[in-house]
Design a protein around this motif. Structure first.
Motif, mmCIF file in Angstrom:
data_model
loop_
_atom_site.group_PDB
_atom_site.id
_atom_site.type_symbol
_atom_site.label_atom_id
_atom_site.label_comp_id
_atom_site.label_asym_id
_atom_site.label_seq_id
_atom_site.Cartn_x
_atom_site.Cartn_y
_atom_site.Cartn_z
ATOM 1 N N PRO A 180 -2.496 6.211 -1.160
ATOM 2 C CA PRO A 180 -2.114 4.905 -1.707
ATOM 3 C C PRO A 180 -0.920 5.044 -2.646
ATOM 4 O O PRO A 180 -0.881 5.935 -3.498
ATOM 5 N N GLY A 181 0.077 4.194 -2.464
ATOM 6 C CA GLY A 181 1.260 4.213 -3.312
ATOM 7 C C GLY A 181 2.341 5.177 -2.873
ATOM 8 O O GLY A 181 3.383 5.278 -3.538
ATOM 9 N N ALA A 182 2.150 5.889 -1.758
ATOM 10 C CA ALA A 182 3.143 6.862 -1.307
ATOM 11 C C ALA A 182 4.479 6.182 -1.013
ATOM 12 O O ALA A 182 4.524 5.102 -0.417
ATOM 13 N N ASN A 183 5.559 6.845 -1.421
ATOM 14 C CA ASN A 183 6.924 6.402 -1.129
ATOM 15 C C ASN A 183 7.545 7.461 -0.233
ATOM 16 O O ASN A 183 7.733 8.611 -0.643
ATOM 17 N N TYR A 197 0.828 -1.203 0.000
ATOM 18 C CA TYR A 197 0.000 0.000 0.000
ATOM 19 C C TYR A 197 0.869 1.262 0.000
ATOM 20 O O TYR A 197 0.603 2.218 -0.715
ATOM 21 N N GLN A 198 1.938 1.253 0.814
ATOM 22 C CA GLN A 198 2.902 2.342 0.861
ATOM 23 C C GLN A 198 4.285 1.750 1.097
ATOM 24 O O GLN A 198 4.407 0.605 1.574
ATOM 25 N N LEU A 199 5.345 2.524 0.812
ATOM 26 C CA LEU A 199 6.710 2.011 0.949
ATOM 27 C C LEU A 199 7.657 3.126 1.361
ATOM 28 O O LEU A 199 7.264 4.277 1.518
ATOM 29 N N GLY A 200 8.936 2.745 1.543
ATOM 30 C CA GLY A 200 9.953 3.719 1.907
ATOM 31 C C GLY A 200 9.999 4.024 3.384
ATOM 32 O O GLY A 200 10.245 5.164 3.799
ATOM 33 N N LEU A 201 9.830 2.978 4.234
ATOM 34 C CA LEU A 201 9.812 3.152 5.687
ATOM 35 C C LEU A 201 10.956 2.379 6.329
ATOM 36 O O LEU A 201 11.426 1.374 5.804
ATOM 37 N N ARG A 202 11.393 2.853 7.491
ATOM 38 C CA ARG A 202 12.538 2.247 8.177
ATOM 39 C C ARG A 202 12.099 1.256 9.249
ATOM 40 O O ARG A 202 12.392 0.089 9.188
ATOM 41 N N ASN A 203 11.414 1.741 10.270
ATOM 42 C CA ASN A 203 10.913 0.850 11.323
ATOM 43 C C ASN A 203 9.602 1.409 11.870
ATOM 44 O O ASN A 203 9.542 1.935 12.975
ATOM 45 N N PRO A 204 8.515 1.290 11.109
ATOM 46 C CA PRO A 204 7.236 1.895 11.489
ATOM 47 C C PRO A 204 6.451 0.992 12.438
ATOM 48 O O PRO A 204 5.615 0.217 12.003
ATOM 49 N N PHE A 205 6.715 1.098 13.737
ATOM 50 C CA PHE A 205 6.009 0.179 14.628
ATOM 51 C C PHE A 205 4.873 0.837 15.401
ATOM 52 O O PHE A 205 4.390 0.312 16.394
ATOM 53 N N SER A 206 4.394 1.991 14.899
ATOM 54 C CA SER A 206 3.199 2.589 15.477
ATOM 55 C C SER A 206 2.478 3.387 14.401
ATOM 56 O O SER A 206 3.123 4.003 13.542
ATOM 57 N N ALA A 207 1.152 3.386 14.451
ATOM 58 C CA ALA A 207 0.358 4.097 13.442
ATOM 59 C C ALA A 207 -1.073 4.236 13.943
ATOM 60 O O ALA A 207 -1.505 3.525 14.857
ATOM 61 N N ALA A 208 -1.808 5.169 13.327
ATOM 62 C CA ALA A 208 -3.223 5.354 13.669
ATOM 63 C C ALA A 208 -3.936 6.036 12.509
ATOM 64 O O ALA A 208 -3.329 6.838 11.780
ATOM 65 N N PHE A 209 -5.207 5.718 12.332
ATOM 66 C CA PHE A 209 -6.050 6.403 11.361
ATOM 67 C C PHE A 209 -6.745 7.587 12.023
ATOM 68 O O PHE A 209 -7.127 7.524 13.208
ATOM 69 N N ASP A 210 -6.913 8.677 11.255
ATOM 70 C CA ASP A 210 -7.707 9.779 11.772
ATOM 71 C C ASP A 210 -9.132 9.689 11.224
ATOM 72 O O ASP A 210 -9.482 8.737 10.504
ATOM 73 N N GLY A 211 -9.966 10.663 11.578
ATOM 74 C CA GLY A 211 -11.367 10.621 11.187
ATOM 75 C C GLY A 211 -11.603 10.732 9.705
ATOM 76 O O GLY A 211 -12.687 10.395 9.217
ATOM 77 N N ASP A 212 -10.610 11.215 8.966
ATOM 78 C CA ASP A 212 -10.728 11.326 7.512
ATOM 79 C C ASP A 212 -10.151 10.110 6.797
ATOM 80 O O ASP A 212 -10.055 10.106 5.558
ATOM 81 N N GLY A 213 -9.748 9.101 7.567
ATOM 82 C CA GLY A 213 -9.197 7.887 6.960
ATOM 83 C C GLY A 213 -7.728 7.974 6.600
ATOM 84 O O GLY A 213 -7.201 7.096 5.915
#
Length: 501
Positions: free
Chosen positions: A425-428, A389-405
């Motif tokens: 979608p597709g963000a690098n 879905y997305q790429l170009g990350l180092r160690n993303p071990f936390s995330a959250a969605f906001d009200g706008d998705g």
């Protein structure tokens, strides 16, 4: 463990004629026993051999010793130049717990051009009083939790070592839902990294677990390849069915389904049979585990399919969450070394690798989705590219969605910046070639910017044929930088939302 080890300073400001910066490694708590510490020295804007001399090294704090000082040699020249920075980072401690700060930024002040004095750090004094009320005690390194949708007084808790507990917040009583300790490798930053529940729990009473695997063969091995050894491993995302007959307090026997990472199916699936720790630069030219294949592996673009590599002691990612679309989002780390500019990290840019990605999959099958941004490039929905879905990350071990998705991702930084990333979608997001900066700017990552092939990436970016999404916010390790500088990792975040239940 004999106490903890950290650095004594987050910043050092020193004139280039001073000769040496004195970096202090300090020990807190118990001083009993010997502690072995490894450190890394990296030029940020400073150049080794021109502005400083120093190589990676190690030091021993003997029994009873509370601190040790490492001199970092500073070189003087006759050039008028801006302040230059070299970073000194702790990367390993044996015999003690490694705590923050782990990085000291040494600012070399030019003596041909007088630099202004550094700003004073603001006092860390809160205007609020905090009262702590323990609800659940006796836990062993809890890392994540998920509230039970059928009873908000109950919470499922993941312990790093491999147990999933069900805790009653009213009584403090806990029970074991699932014990994976004989399957989980918990060395370093590894372990059982997350548990979540299906949002439509009434129809799908599923618990999902992301963990780094100790294959069954490790029980008969020793050293790095042995149980909880520091050699390379792989990860699994597994779905379990919770048992209605026990009030969803246990899992149904035999219900485990590996949704992602199924190509990790034994010690032979790991490069070097699980004995190699790619954290060490000695393995810089070793074959990565997602490229080490046998005749039975499905390979696309040189990468093993459905394999979550963990060739280093960290950078497994591990965060899972359900999106507003009901799909399962899984965040993976680059699986490479945090210790040096690891050339394996460039695989993050390949859509055929699952490393350094946000994966979006069907929560019932683990397959990618037809409307994922790269699905059309994949031969089928089970291929890696169809899951990205997305790429170009180092160690993303936390995330959250906001009200706008929008998906907000906390990504742990390298030498200069910590990041919060947001993209479509597709963000690098650019790792390992970019790190920071803030305010929509993109900066080339120290160390990685000099790797073979980096110039072609930068040329494509400058020509507009490669799009990199800048950080939503980036936090500079330099306390003198504007904005919100910090000397910590971007470890977590919550976007306020109503409960999905």
């Amino acid at each position: 463990m004999a106490g903890s080890v950290s650095l004594g300073q987050t910043e050092i400001f020193i004139g280039e004629a001073a000769g040496a910066a004195q970096v202090v490694i300090k020990r807190a708590g118990s001083l009993t026993g010997e502690v072995f510490v490894r450190y890394r020295i990296t030029g940020d804007t400073a150049t080794e051999g021109e502005d400083y001399t120093g190589v990676d090294g190690s030091v021993i704090l003997a029994d009873g010793v509370g601190s040790v000082t490492i001199p970092l040699s500073i070189l003087n020249d006759t050039l008028g130049e801006a302040t230059e920075v070299v970073t000194f980072a702790l990367i390993e401690a044996t015999g003690a717990t490694l705590l923050a700060p782990r990085t000291t930024r040494v600012n070399i002040l030019d003596d041909e051009i007088l630099a202004p004095p550094p700003p004073a750090e603001p006092p860390l004094i809160s205007a609020y009083e905090l009262s702590k009320v323990p609800l659940v005690t006796g836990l062993d390194q809890p890392v994540r939790f998920a509230f039970a949708p059928f009873d908000q007084s109950l919470v499922f808790i993941a312990e790093k070592g491999g147990r999933v507990l069900l805790a009653d917040l009213d009584t403090g009583v806990t029970s074991v839902v699932l014990d994976l300790r004989d399957q989980v490798n918990s060395a370093g930053d590894r372990g059982l990294l997350d548990v979540i529940l299906h949002p439509d729990f009434a129809s799908n009473p599923y618990l999902y677990a992301f963990y780094v695997v100790d294959p069954a063969e490790t029980a008969g091995l020793t050293g790095n390849a042995g149980r909880d050894g520091e050699g390379n491993r792989y990860s699994h995302v597994v779905r379990y069915t919770l048992d209605a007959a026990t009030g969803y307090s246990t899992v149904v026997a035999g219900s485990a389904v590996v949704l992602i990472g199924g190509a990790g199916d034994g010690i032979a699936a790991i490069s070097g049979d699980g004995a190699q720790d790619f954290t060490d630069p000695a393995f810089a030219t070793a074959i990565a585990s997602d490229k080490e294949t046998d005749a039975g592996d499905r390979v696309i673009g040189g990468f093993k399919q459905d394999y979550l590599k963990g060739d280093s002691l960290s950078h497994d990612g591990g965060k899972m969450l359900f999106g507003p679309d009901g799909m399962l989002y899984v965040l993976t780390g680059d699986g490479t070394s945090y210790n040096y500019a690891d050339p394996h990290s460039i695989d993050v840019f390949s859509l055929n690798s699952l490393s350094g990605k946000v994966l979006r999959v069907d929560p019932l099958t683990g397959d990618g989705l037809a409307d994922n941004p790269f699905a059309a490039l994949a031969p089928d929905l089970d291929a890696n590219a169809a899951k990205v879905y997305q790429l170009g990350l180092r160690n993303p071990f936390s995330a959250a969605f906001d009200g706008d998705g929008r998906l907000f991702i906390a990504d742990v930084g390298w030498s200069s910046y910590e990041e919060i990333n947001v993209g479509g979608p597709g963000a690098n997001f650019g790792w390992p070639y970019f790190e920071g900066g803030d305010g929509g700017t993109l900066l080339r990552a120290p160390g990685y910017r000099d790797l073979p092939g980096a110039a072609a990436i930068y040329d494509a970016w400058l020509a507009g044929t490669l799009t990199i999404t800048p950080a939503y916010r980036a936090f500079n390790h330099d306390v003198a930088a504007p904005g919100f500088p910090l000397q910590a990792i971007t470890a977590g975040g919550i976007v306020a939302l109503p409960s999905p239940y």
